[in-house]
Design a protein around this motif. Structure first.
Motif, PDB file in Angstrom:
ATOM      1  N   LEU A 227      15.121   4.679 -11.202  1.00  6.60           N
ATOM      2  CA  LEU A 227      15.147   3.357 -10.584  1.00  6.60           C
ATOM      3  C   LEU A 227      14.080   3.293  -9.500  1.00  6.60           C
ATOM      4  O   LEU A 227      13.623   4.331  -9.012  1.00  6.60           O
ATOM      5  N   LEU A 228      13.727   2.099  -9.106  1.00  9.35           N
ATOM      6  CA  LEU A 228      12.821   1.934  -7.965  1.00  9.35           C
ATOM      7  C   LEU A 228      13.554   1.146  -6.894  1.00  9.35           C
ATOM      8  O   LEU A 228      14.006   0.026  -7.134  1.00  9.35           O
ATOM      9  N   ARG A 229      13.690   1.777  -5.738  1.00 11.89           N
ATOM     10  CA  ARG A 229      14.350   1.105  -4.613  1.00 11.89           C
ATOM     11  C   ARG A 229      13.300   0.830  -3.541  1.00 11.89           C
ATOM     12  O   ARG A 229      12.636   1.751  -3.077  1.00 11.89           O
ATOM     13  N   ASN A 230      13.182  -0.430  -3.188  1.00  5.77           N
ATOM     14  CA  ASN A 230      12.224  -0.829  -2.162  1.00  5.77           C
ATOM     15  C   ASN A 230      12.952  -0.798  -0.809  1.00  5.77           C
ATOM     16  O   ASN A 230      13.810  -1.629  -0.545  1.00  5.77           O
ATOM     17  N   ASP A 231      12.611   0.173   0.033  1.00  2.41           N
ATOM     18  CA  ASP A 231      13.284   0.331   1.333  1.00  2.41           C
ATOM     19  C   ASP A 231      12.645  -0.604   2.351  1.00  2.41           C
ATOM     20  O   ASP A 231      11.883  -0.188   3.227  1.00  2.41           O
ATOM     21  N   ASP A 232      12.963  -1.891   2.226  1.00  2.00           N
ATOM     22  CA  ASP A 232      12.253  -2.914   3.000  1.00  2.00           C
ATOM     23  C   ASP A 232      13.082  -3.477   4.155  1.00  2.00           C
ATOM     24  O   ASP A 232      12.972  -4.643   4.499  1.00  2.00           O
ATOM     25  N   LEU A 233      13.914  -2.618   4.760  1.00  2.00           N
ATOM     26  CA  LEU A 233      14.761  -3.107   5.853  1.00  2.00           C
ATOM     27  C   LEU A 233      14.057  -3.074   7.204  1.00  2.00           C
ATOM     28  O   LEU A 233      14.533  -3.672   8.156  1.00  2.00           O
ATOM     29  N   ASP A 234      12.987  -2.365   7.284  1.00  2.00           N
ATOM     30  CA  ASP A 234      12.344  -2.164   8.566  1.00  2.00           C
ATOM     31  C   ASP A 234      11.485  -3.385   8.909  1.00  2.00           C
ATOM     32  O   ASP A 234      10.293  -3.440   8.629  1.00  2.00           O
ATOM     33  N   ALA A 235      12.138  -4.376   9.532  1.00  2.00           N
ATOM     34  CA  ALA A 235      11.499  -5.676   9.710  1.00  2.00           C
ATOM     35  C   ALA A 235      10.240  -5.612  10.575  1.00  2.00           C
ATOM     36  O   ALA A 235       9.350  -6.443  10.445  1.00  2.00           O
ATOM     37  N   ILE A 236      10.164  -4.611  11.423  1.00  2.00           N
ATOM     38  CA  ILE A 236       9.019  -4.577  12.336  1.00  2.00           C
ATOM     39  C   ILE A 236       7.746  -4.150  11.612  1.00  2.00           C
ATOM     40  O   ILE A 236       6.701  -4.757  11.727  1.00  2.00           O
TER      41      ILE A 236
ATOM     42  N   VAL B 245       4.209  -4.295   0.129  1.00  2.00           N
ATOM     43  CA  VAL B 245       5.091  -4.211  -1.044  1.00  2.00           C
ATOM     44  C   VAL B 245       4.252  -4.363  -2.306  1.00  2.00           C
ATOM     45  O   VAL B 245       4.347  -3.558  -3.247  1.00  2.00           O
ATOM     46  N   ALA B 246       3.404  -5.377  -2.293  1.00  3.45           N
ATOM     47  CA  ALA B 246       2.566  -5.616  -3.477  1.00  3.45           C
ATOM     48  C   ALA B 246       1.652  -4.420  -3.726  1.00  3.45           C
ATOM     49  O   ALA B 246       1.519  -3.955  -4.870  1.00  3.45           O
ATOM     50  N   ALA B 247       1.056  -3.897  -2.658  1.00  8.17           N
ATOM     51  CA  ALA B 247       0.128  -2.766  -2.814  1.00  8.17           C
ATOM     52  C   ALA B 247       0.876  -1.544  -3.335  1.00  8.17           C
ATOM     53  O   ALA B 247       0.409  -0.834  -4.225  1.00  8.17           O
ATOM     54  N   MET B 248       2.063  -1.337  -2.786  1.00 12.87           N
ATOM     55  CA  MET B 248       2.874  -0.172  -3.170  1.00 12.87           C
ATOM     56  C   MET B 248       3.202  -0.212  -4.677  1.00 12.87           C
ATOM     57  O   MET B 248       3.024   0.771  -5.387  1.00 12.87           O
TER      58      MET B 248
ATOM     59  N   SER C  50       8.951   3.198   1.176  1.00  5.94           N
ATOM     60  CA  SER C  50       9.069   2.210   2.253  1.00  5.94           C
ATOM     61  C   SER C  50       7.736   1.474   2.335  1.00  5.94           C
ATOM     62  O   SER C  50       6.697   2.120   2.441  1.00  5.94           O
ATOM     63  N   PRO C  51       7.775   0.151   2.310  1.00  2.75           N
ATOM     64  CA  PRO C  51       6.509  -0.590   2.329  1.00  2.75           C
ATOM     65  C   PRO C  51       5.955  -0.747   3.746  1.00  2.75           C
ATOM     66  O   PRO C  51       5.786  -1.850   4.250  1.00  2.75           O
ATOM     67  N   THR C  52       5.701   0.369   4.395  1.00  2.27           N
ATOM     68  CA  THR C  52       5.253   0.303   5.795  1.00  2.27           C
ATOM     69  C   THR C  52       3.804   0.765   5.957  1.00  2.27           C
ATOM     70  O   THR C  52       3.325   0.926   7.055  1.00  2.27           O
ATOM     71  N   GLY C  53       3.135   1.018   4.871  1.00  2.00           N
ATOM     72  CA  GLY C  53       1.746   1.453   4.956  1.00  2.00           C
ATOM     73  C   GLY C  53       1.316   1.812   3.553  1.00  2.00           C
ATOM     74  O   GLY C  53       2.136   1.797   2.642  1.00  2.00           O
ATOM     75  N   HIS C  54       0.051   2.110   3.376  1.00  2.00           N
ATOM     76  CA  HIS C  54      -0.384   2.473   2.023  1.00  2.00           C
ATOM     77  C   HIS C  54       0.129   3.854   1.657  1.00  2.00           C
ATOM     78  O   HIS C  54       0.180   4.752   2.487  1.00  2.00           O
ATOM     79  N   LEU C  55       0.517   4.000   0.414  1.00  2.00           N
ATOM     80  CA  LEU C  55       1.035   5.289  -0.041  1.00  2.00           C
ATOM     81  C   LEU C  55      -0.082   6.321  -0.049  1.00  2.00           C
ATOM     82  O   LEU C  55      -1.235   5.998  -0.320  1.00  2.00           O
ATOM     83  N   HIS C  56       0.260   7.547   0.252  1.00  2.00           N
ATOM     84  CA  HIS C  56      -0.751   8.605   0.188  1.00  2.00           C
ATOM     85  C   HIS C  56      -0.348   9.637  -0.856  1.00  2.00           C
ATOM     86  O   HIS C  56       0.712   9.541  -1.511  1.00  2.00           O
ATOM     87  N   LEU C  57      -1.207  10.615  -0.962  1.00  2.00           N
ATOM     88  CA  LEU C  57      -1.046  11.622  -1.995  1.00  2.00           C
ATOM     89  C   LEU C  57       0.310  12.338  -1.909  1.00  2.00           C
ATOM     90  O   LEU C  57       0.889  12.699  -2.927  1.00  2.00           O
TER      91      LEU C  57
END
Ligand code: GLU
Length: 280
Positions: free
Chosen positions: A42-51, A58-61, A14-21
């Motif tokens: 596959l890679l699924r981008n869980d980008d539904l969380d509009a808030i 997304v780019a960082a992830m 989920s692209p809601t913050g930087h990924l951690h370990l």
């Protein structure tokens, strides 16, 4: 695990913050399990969380995943592009009478159960049964705007089981361990539970590898697979990584974000090496 070319797994950040370990280790396990059997990832981008969703995340992830050496089959699947599929699934649940509209707020629910709720992001307090419409109450039609919360009516008292590939046999009872859960949010998007189930079915995922914080969600999703007439995949819930104080890693652990580790000069090979030795 049987050797099979038909294995299909997925990474679902989920692209809601930087990924951690902790995320990285779960993704590494997912990638290893697919690689071991010559399967597809596959890679699924869980980008539904509009808030909380932010394009730069997304780019960082993606950059961080590539830096760590992950590869996946293109194209990347973005949940935000798949709303028609989720709407169709909602219509199917509606036609089957498996859902009901819900106008209660989270506050109403918490007040009615009279207890603080400490679940994680994808967990929900048990929905008070007195808030449910009667089983024989006519279901209002789905509106075009879908600006209503819809919940799945769980089969109270039914005990569900599945064999977790990492944790062994898992059991939960509907209505006691979890209640009627959101499948659609009035802001016009499916809940995580619905979107994830529809995608795992549509993408013919054979094994879901994810963190053990989602075991309870799996029971909800098993009910959705059944209601949608789709076979459920296998599940492998990876034990969560803890920090030195025994606290579960979260996106707020900035020091253990991949970005911070990289800035400190830690290499992908060093990170992967720690995963090889960490108990899974
Ligand atoms: N994006 C979800 C999460 O990060 C995915 C969970 C899953 O793998 O089903 O929590």
């Amino acid at each position: 695990m049987a050797l099979s070319k038909t294995y299909r797994g997925r990474l679902a950040p989920s692209p809601t913050g930087h990924l951690h370990l902790g995320h990285a280790r779960t993704f590494w396990l997912a990638a290893e399990r697919a690689r071991a059997v010559g399967g597809t990832l596959l890679l699924r981008n869980d980008d539904l969380d509009a808030i909380r969703f932010r394009l730069d995340f997304v780019a960082a992830m993606l950059e961080e995943l590539r830096w760590l050496g992950f590869t996946w089959e293109e194209p990347i699947i973005a949940q935000s592009q798949r709303l028609p599929l989720y709407r169709a699934a909602l219509a199917r649940l509606h036609a089957a009478g498996a859902i009901f509209p819900c106008t209660r707020t989270r506050r109403d629910v918490l007040d009615a159960i009279g207890a603080p709720h400490e679940g994680g992001d994808n967990d929900e307090p048990i929905y008070p049964p007195q808030f449910r419409p009667a089983l024989d109450a006519p279901l209002p039609p789905l509106t075009d705007t879908l600006a209503v919360n819809w919940r799945f009516r769980v089969p109270d008292g039914e005990t569900l089981t599945f064999q977790d590939q990492a944790l062994g046999p898992q059991t939960a009872t509907a209505g006691r361990d979890f209640g009627d859960f959101l499948v659609w949010r009035k802001d016009g998007v499916p809940s995580y539970q619905l979107a994830c189930t529809v995608d795992d079915a549509d993408l013919r995922i054979t094994e879901v590898v994810r963190g053990a914080d989602l075991v309870k969600s799996t029971f909800r999703q098993l009910l959705l697979f059944r209601a949608l007439g789709a076979p459920a995949p296998e599940f492998y819930h990876a034990p969560l990584m803890l920090d030195d104080a025994g606290v579960r890693l979260a996106k707020r652990h900035d020091a253990l974000s991949l970005r911070a580790l990289r800035e400190q000069g830690v290499t992908p090979a060093q990170i992967i090496e720690t995963f090889r030795h960490a108990p899974a």
